[in-house]
Scaffold this motif. Structure first.
Motif, PDB file in Angstrom:
ATOM      1  N   ASN A   1       0.716  -0.975   0.071  1.00 19.01           N
ATOM      2  CA  ASN A   1      -0.056  -0.135   0.155  1.00 19.01           C
ATOM      3  C   ASN A   1       0.916   1.207   0.128  1.00 19.01           C
ATOM      4  N   VAL A   2       0.818   1.972  -1.232  1.00 23.53           N
ATOM      5  CA  VAL A   2       1.752   3.197  -1.287  1.00 23.53           C
ATOM      6  C   VAL A   2       0.742   4.453  -1.243  1.00 23.53           C
ATOM      7  N   ALA A   3       1.025   5.049  -0.239  1.00 22.02           N
ATOM      8  CA  ALA A   3      -0.178   6.018   0.297  1.00 22.02           C
ATOM      9  C   ALA A   3       0.520   7.548   0.096  1.00 22.02           C
ATOM     10  N   PHE A   4      -0.437   8.411  -0.267  1.00 21.87           N
ATOM     11  CA  PHE A   4      -0.054   9.926  -0.651  1.00 21.87           C
ATOM     12  C   PHE A   4      -1.262  10.617  -0.169  1.00 21.87           C
ATOM     13  N   PHE A   5      -1.386  11.187   1.069  1.00 22.14           N
ATOM     14  CA  PHE A   5      -2.707  11.516   1.597  1.00 22.14           C
ATOM     15  C   PHE A   5      -2.661  12.882   2.432  1.00 22.14           C
ATOM     16  N   LEU A   6      -3.753  13.433   2.704  1.00 22.90           N
ATOM     17  CA  LEU A   6      -3.761  14.653   3.467  1.00 22.90           C
ATOM     18  C   LEU A   6      -4.490  14.367   4.684  1.00 22.90           C
ATOM     19  N   LEU A   7      -3.964  15.015   5.851  1.00 26.24           N
ATOM     20  CA  LEU A   7      -4.386  15.179   7.368  1.00 26.24           C
ATOM     21  C   LEU A   7      -4.587  16.324   7.887  1.00 26.24           C
ATOM     22  N   SER A   8      -5.427  16.494   8.647  1.00 32.08           N
ATOM     23  CA  SER A   8      -5.910  17.683   9.234  1.00 32.08           C
ATOM     24  C   SER A   8      -5.009  17.703  10.370  1.00 32.08           C
ATOM     25  N   MET A   9      -3.710  17.994  10.303  1.00 35.56           N
ATOM     26  CA  MET A   9      -2.841  18.003  11.481  1.00 35.56           C
ATOM     27  C   MET A   9      -2.632  19.602  11.888  1.00 35.56           C
ATOM     28  N   PRO A  10      -1.957  19.752  12.826  1.00 32.80           N
ATOM     29  CA  PRO A  10      -1.502  18.858  14.004  1.00 32.80           C
ATOM     30  C   PRO A  10      -2.571  18.679  14.974  1.00 32.80           C
ATOM     31  N   SER A  11      -2.517  17.479  15.662  1.00 30.49           N
ATOM     32  CA  SER A  11      -3.446  17.320  16.811  1.00 30.49           C
ATOM     33  C   SER A  11      -2.864  18.206  18.013  1.00 30.49           C
ATOM     34  N   ILE A  12      -3.766  18.308  19.060  1.00 30.74           N
ATOM     35  CA  ILE A  12      -3.693  19.208  20.137  1.00 30.74           C
ATOM     36  C   ILE A  12      -2.505  18.414  21.085  1.00 30.74           C
ATOM     37  N   ASN A  13      -2.757  16.978  21.430  1.00 31.83           N
ATOM     38  CA  ASN A  13      -2.052  16.179  22.365  1.00 31.83           C
ATOM     39  C   ASN A  13      -1.076  15.457  21.489  1.00 31.83           C
ATOM     40  N   LYS A  14       0.132  15.028  22.118  1.00 31.24           N
ATOM     41  CA  LYS A  14       1.063  14.250  21.405  1.00 31.24           C
ATOM     42  C   LYS A  14       0.437  12.771  21.354  1.00 31.24           C
ATOM     43  N   ASN A  15       0.956  12.197  20.183  1.00 29.10           N
ATOM     44  CA  ASN A  15       0.418  10.812  20.050  1.00 29.10           C
ATOM     45  C   ASN A  15       1.210   9.693  20.831  1.00 29.10           C
ATOM     46  N   ASP A  16       0.968   8.492  20.645  1.00 26.60           N
ATOM     47  CA  ASP A  16       1.706   7.392  21.242  1.00 26.60           C
ATOM     48  C   ASP A  16       3.291   7.483  21.043  1.00 26.60           C
ATOM     49  N   TRP A  17       3.585   8.102  20.017  1.00 27.28           N
ATOM     50  CA  TRP A  17       5.199   8.218  19.294  1.00 27.28           C
ATOM     51  C   TRP A  17       5.660   9.485  19.795  1.00 27.28           C
TER      52      TRP A  17
ATOM     53  N   ASP B   1      -8.420  17.785  17.963  1.00 21.28           N
ATOM     54  CA  ASP B   1      -8.442  16.451  18.406  1.00 21.28           C
ATOM     55  C   ASP B   1      -9.830  15.786  17.903  1.00 21.28           C
ATOM     56  N   SER B   2     -10.295  15.351  16.991  1.00 18.41           N
ATOM     57  CA  SER B   2     -11.620  14.715  16.777  1.00 18.41           C
ATOM     58  C   SER B   2     -11.747  13.461  17.714  1.00 18.41           C
ATOM     59  N   ALA B   3     -12.876  13.215  18.052  1.00 18.11           N
ATOM     60  CA  ALA B   3     -13.252  12.138  18.817  1.00 18.11           C
ATOM     61  C   ALA B   3     -13.458  10.945  17.776  1.00 18.11           C
ATOM     62  N   SER B   4     -13.162   9.503  18.180  1.00 16.03           N
ATOM     63  CA  SER B   4     -13.175   8.471  17.354  1.00 16.03           C
ATOM     64  C   SER B   4     -14.323   8.139  16.687  1.00 16.03           C
ATOM     65  N   TRP B   5     -15.505   8.407  17.472  1.00 15.49           N
ATOM     66  CA  TRP B   5     -16.882   8.170  16.892  1.00 15.49           C
ATOM     67  C   TRP B   5     -17.128   9.225  15.717  1.00 15.49           C
ATOM     68  N   ALA B   6     -16.601  10.166  15.778  1.00 12.95           N
ATOM     69  CA  ALA B   6     -16.978  11.136  14.875  1.00 12.95           C
ATOM     70  C   ALA B   6     -16.392  11.209  13.349  1.00 12.95           C
ATOM     71  N   CYS B   7     -15.320  10.007  13.233  1.00 10.45           N
ATOM     72  CA  CYS B   7     -14.681   9.989  12.053  1.00 10.45           C
ATOM     73  C   CYS B   7     -15.009   8.711  11.053  1.00 10.45           C
ATOM     74  N   ASP B   8     -14.916   8.804   9.880  1.00  8.74           N
ATOM     75  CA  ASP B   8     -15.378   7.917   9.304  1.00  8.74           C
ATOM     76  C   ASP B   8     -14.414   6.912   8.985  1.00  8.74           C
ATOM     77  N   HIS B   9     -14.110   5.874   9.572  1.00  9.29           N
ATOM     78  CA  HIS B   9     -12.934   4.953   9.629  1.00  9.29           C
ATOM     79  C   HIS B   9     -12.898   4.219   8.338  1.00  9.29           C
ATOM     80  N   ILE B  10     -14.006   3.959   7.611  1.00 13.09           N
ATOM     81  CA  ILE B  10     -13.852   2.884   6.519  1.00 13.09           C
ATOM     82  C   ILE B  10     -13.623   3.985   5.118  1.00 13.09           C
ATOM     83  N   GLY B  11     -14.419   5.150   5.340  1.00 14.10           N
ATOM     84  CA  GLY B  11     -14.508   6.407   4.330  1.00 14.10           C
ATOM     85  C   GLY B  11     -15.392   6.160   3.225  1.00 14.10           C
TER      86      GLY B  11
END
Length: 259
Positions: free
Chosen positions: A73-89, A133-143
């Protein structure tokens, strides 16, 4: 828009005198486009923001011969970054599937291999201008909606029997026009005289992110089961050949200027 400007892909192999970069097949070696290598005052990377409503983005893709195989899977994509909180990394990455712990709107300009090419919208109904930071329930995971090429069809695939031969360079372009008050996404793949097109008829739920500007991310990973991407042309268990991909000549252009 309409100017040649310098941007940065940290940790990427830059090619063609700075006109492009090579994406290797390693989930830990993806990269994002930056305005500067110097972080902002708050420590967040200086991400380039792509405002796309009323504009287009295009890029030349060379997957090589052989192209990335089933399972890649070669991905070239757009994100509404940055988040407010730091992620797991410890960074500010977010996406619509909350990878790393933070959620945000996502628009997959392409997820692809030599057999399939997929464009997917992943809105979040609680969208606010980043940092957020959006809530998980609010995002379309499948798309949805999605625009598909190849995956068992003859419009895209490896070799001369396909309208777009994935083993030769081709040009990707996506337009984001508003037609009768409705935001659309029109994807075109061009290779010589051959051209294929698909339209997402209504992506109004992505108007906010695409107006405010989204961050460009490139990533390449693999799995033994990518049926959601290439199941019409491949069968599990899939074995990715981990081929690198070249992306060159990224252009952001106003649709008005193309008339």
């Amino acid at each position: 828009l309409g100017q040649e400007v310098t941007k940065y892909f940290p940790n990427a192999e830059i090619i063609d005198g700075g006109a492009g970069a090579i994406l290797v097949s390693d989930p830990e070696k993806g990269f994002q486009m930056l305005d500067s290598l110097t972080p902002l005052a708050n420590g967040v990377p200086a991400h380039t923001k792509f405002p796309l409503v009323g504009n287009s983005i295009s890029v030349t893709i060379d997957m090589g011969n052989p192209a990335p195989s089933c399972g890649c899977n070669v991905a070239f994509f757009l994100l509404s970054m940055p988040s407010i909180n730091k992620n797991d990394w410890g960074g500010y990455y977010c996406d619509a599937n909350c990878v790393g712990g933070n959620c945000c709107a996502e628009f997959d300009l392409m997820e692809m291999n030599g057999r399939a090419f997929l464009v997917t919208s992943h809105p979040c109904s609680d969208y606010q201008k980043p940092p957020f930071d959006s809530a998980s329930w609010a995002c379309d995971h499948i798309g949805a909606p999605q625009a598909w090429f190849g995956n068992g069809k003859k419009d895209f695939g490896p070799g001369p029997g396909f309208e777009i031969d994935s083993q030769k360079p081709f040009r990707f372009k996506i337009d984001f026009p508003t037609v009768d008050g409705v935001l659309k996404a029109i994807t075109t793949l061009t290779q010589g005289a051959n051209q294929v097109r698909a339209t997402m008829e209504n992506i109004e739920n992505m108007r906010g992110p695409l107006t405010d500007g989204m961050v460009l991310d490139l990533d390449s990973w693999f799995s033994e089961d990518l049926a959601w991407l290439d199941g019409g042309a491949c069968t599990a268990p899939e074995q990715c050949n981990r081929r690198p991909v070249k992306f060159t000549d990224i252009v952001l252009q106003s649709l008005e200027s193309e008339r």
